[in-house]
Write an enzyme that holds these catalytic residues in place. Structure first.
Site, PDB file in Angstrom:
ATOM      1  N   GLY A  89       0.460  -0.997  -0.220  1.00 39.74           N
ATOM      2  CA  GLY A  89      -0.340  -0.277   0.001  1.00 39.74           C
ATOM      3  C   GLY A  89       1.111   1.544   0.210  1.00 39.74           C
ATOM      4  N   ARG A  90       2.516   1.408   0.636  1.00 35.23           N
ATOM      5  CA  ARG A  90       3.374   2.196   0.013  1.00 35.23           C
ATOM      6  C   ARG A  90       4.508   1.434  -0.120  1.00 35.23           C
ATOM      7  NH1 ARG A  90       4.575   4.530   6.262  1.00 35.23           N
ATOM      8  NH2 ARG A  90       4.099   2.669   7.661  1.00 35.23           N
ATOM      9  N   ASP A 148      -1.942   7.259   2.576  1.00 37.76           N
ATOM     10  CA  ASP A 148      -1.070   8.597   1.669  1.00 37.76           C
ATOM     11  C   ASP A 148      -0.499   7.934   1.350  1.00 37.76           C
ATOM     12  OD1 ASP A 148       0.826   8.658   3.545  1.00 37.76           O
ATOM     13  OD2 ASP A 148       0.282  10.043   3.788  1.00 37.76           O
ATOM     14  N   GLY A 149       0.282   6.580   1.490  1.00 37.33           N
ATOM     15  CA  GLY A 149       1.266   6.149   0.611  1.00 37.33           C
ATOM     16  C   GLY A 149       2.705   6.269   1.087  1.00 37.33           C
ATOM     17  N   ARG A 186       6.172 -13.773   0.987  1.00 41.70           N
ATOM     18  CA  ARG A 186       5.277 -13.782   2.752  1.00 41.70           C
ATOM     19  C   ARG A 186       4.562 -14.821   2.256  1.00 41.70           C
ATOM     20  NH1 ARG A 186       5.438  -8.382   0.294  1.00 41.70           N
ATOM     21  NH2 ARG A 186       5.902  -6.501   2.464  1.00 41.70           N
ATOM     22  N   ASP A 245       1.227 -11.324   6.621  1.00 38.69           N
ATOM     23  CA  ASP A 245       2.088 -10.805   5.191  1.00 38.69           C
ATOM     24  C   ASP A 245       3.339 -10.090   6.112  1.00 38.69           C
ATOM     25  OD1 ASP A 245       0.000  -8.970   7.795  1.00 38.69           O
ATOM     26  OD2 ASP A 245       0.871  -7.059   5.856  1.00 38.69           O
ATOM     27  N   ASN A 246       3.938  -9.814   7.241  1.00 40.26           N
ATOM     28  CA  ASN A 246       4.890  -9.790   7.561  1.00 40.26           C
ATOM     29  C   ASN A 246       6.419 -10.794   7.811  1.00 40.26           C
ATOM     30  OD1 ASN A 246       4.542  -7.035   7.532  1.00 40.26           O
ATOM     31  ND2 ASN A 246       4.003  -6.859   9.625  1.00 40.26           N
ATOM     32  N   ASP A 267      10.017  -4.863   7.864  1.00 42.70           N
ATOM     33  CA  ASP A 267       9.641  -4.619   8.348  1.00 42.70           C
ATOM     34  C   ASP A 267       8.492  -3.837   9.536  1.00 42.70           C
ATOM     35  OD1 ASP A 267       7.529  -3.169   7.002  1.00 42.70           O
ATOM     36  OD2 ASP A 267       5.425  -4.318   6.611  1.00 42.70           O
TER      37      ASP A 267
END
Length: 453
Positions: free
Chosen positions: A93-94, A126-127, A187, A255-256, A265
């Site tokens: 997402g960012r 907002d990324g 992942r 996802d990490n 991350d």
């Protein structure tokens, strides 16, 4: 781009998987690009250390493609369990995958971003990345690398000139874009997404991609089982290395967790002030799901979710058998990791486990500063008193693995990374744009790493 003594070797293998696992995206157009950190030690390993600062900023702030590499950035698609709740609406997402290349050892490495702009998976974000978040990640990765943890490397940090509004820190706050060097961004959640979609064809391709490109093996008769075995071994080692480092990741969602067992991350991370199994890093982890002492359990649970995903292309029995080996792999790895930090040569599985258990019991009982304890123990000095009586007796026959002759040991103050110092480093940057504390801390961490290596 200038020539380097060790060649830059582009190898964008992710394209083998097709667009079922990624979306082509564009980087944000930032108001400015001010280079704040470049990791030439990491850059040398992938043939990029000879870039000038201007070239560096063009590639890692403006994201001009590297030669013969990905023509446009790719936002990776994945799902994940977030605090044990399944979320099918996530992905990069960012951040995005910017480039792939081989390092000096032949490993396939990724350059991925954090804070590089919005993607189809940004949802309402907002990324962007705060400069403070970028500074914290550089500090975390440098410290973990020095303490023997397999981790992504903070490759580049560039301030981008935007004022960001955040709910969890004073705003407006400064912005940045971070580039990480990692041994893959695949992942467990990447596999979960394909299982959720019942995309067995892509699942099979992804298993082959990971085995060939990340583990150097051709898929055999039971590739899913083999993959799980490799991931279980690597993630057990990751859990063990966190414990030896006294590190709390804070958000060990599926996802990490990288399928190479490399930590990455970093959000609300902390290093332990004292050996407290209940210590948490994330203020929102109210149940202590990812507390220090529960991290091996959390990582094992995540490996179980990979097994569930692989069940779509494999029989259950061999996957279950592999999962049951996690505990043994972890016990071996945690003994090795703590003995490494104690500066001792292993003697045997049972003897090593008994010593490590005695050390942990002493640390819990006395609540000593973790970094102080290991600094002194490396020189053979365990604390006096009853709490460490067993550890002192058990350590007697062990040999030192390394002389304590590095300049690092001449100062009686151990290199640590407690939250107060992190905040002081950031305050100097935020209040006076003073990067001297940050730079000197990186130097001190690397000196400690050389002393321990």
């Amino acid at each position: 781009m200038n020539e380097t003594p060790q060649a830059y070797r582009p190898d964008p293998r992710i394209l083998e998987l097709g667009d079922a696992v990624y979306d082509v995206v564009e980087a944000a157009n930032f108001p400015e690009t001010r280079l704040r950190f470049r990791n030439d030690r990491a850059a040398d390993e992938v043939g990029l250390a000879a870039l000038s600062d201007a070239e560096w900023t063009r590639h890692f702030g403006r994201f001009a493609p590297l030669p013969d590499n990905l023509p446009r950035p790719l936002a990776l698609r994945y799902h994940g369990h977030q605090f044990r709740s399944y979320n099918p609406d996530i992905g990069d997402g960012r951040g995005f995958l910017f480039a792939q290349m081989r390092d000096h050892g032949g490993r396939l490495m990724d350059l991925g971003t954090k804070g590089s702009g919005q993607t189809p998976w940004s949802r309402f974000g907002d990324g962007r990345l705060t400069l403070k978040g970028g500074v914290r990640e550089v500090l975390a990765t440098e410290m973990l690398e020095a303490l023997g943890v397999g981790t992504s490397r903070s490759f580049s940090l560039i301030e981008t000139g935007e004022a960001l509004e955040r709910n969890d820190e004073p705003s407006p706050t400064r912005s940045a874009v971070l580039v990480r060097l990692s041994h893959s961004h695949i992942r467990i959640g990447t596999f979960q997404r394909l299982a959720y979609l019942r995309d067995d064809e892509t699942m099979t391709r992804l298993i082959g991609y990971v085995l060939r490109n990340l583990y150097g093996e051709e898929p055999g008769d039971e590739p899913a089982t083999r993959l799980l075995d490799l991931v279980v071994r690597r993630t057990a080692r990751l859990a063990a290395s966190y414990m030896a480092a006294g590190f709390v990741h804070g958000v060990l969602n599926t996802d990490n967790i990288n399928v190479t067992g490399e930590s990455f991350d970093y959000g609300p991370w902390r290093f332990l002030p004292t050996w407290d199994p209940a210590f948490t890093a994330a203020y929102f982890d109210h149940a202590g799901l990812y507390a220090f002492g529960r991290q091996p359990e959390a990582i094992h649970w995540n490996a179980m979710q990979l097994a569930v995903s692989l069940r779509t292309v494999s029989e259950a029995a061999p996957l279950i058998a592999v999962l049951e080996t996690f505990g043994d792999h972890y016990q071996t790895a945690v003994s090795e990791a703590i003995l490494w930090r104690l500066g001792l040569v292993p003697r045997g599985a049972e003897e090593d486990a008994a010593l490590v258990g005695a050390v942990e019991r002493g640390l819990r009982a006395e609540m000593l500063p973790v970094d102080r304890f290991f600094f002194d123990a490396f020189a053979g000095h365990l604390p006096d008193g009853d709490a460490f009586a067993e550890a002192r007796a058990r350590v007697a026959p062990y040999a030192a693995r390394k002389a304590r002759d590095h300049l690092y040991w001449r100062d009686d103050t151990p290199c640590a990374m407690v939250i107060g110092e992190v905040e002081a480093i950031w305050s100097a940057i935020a209040d006076r744009d003073d990067w001297s504390l940050f730079a000197s801390k990186i130097t001190a961490i690397r000196e400690m790493g050389a002393a321990l290596a």
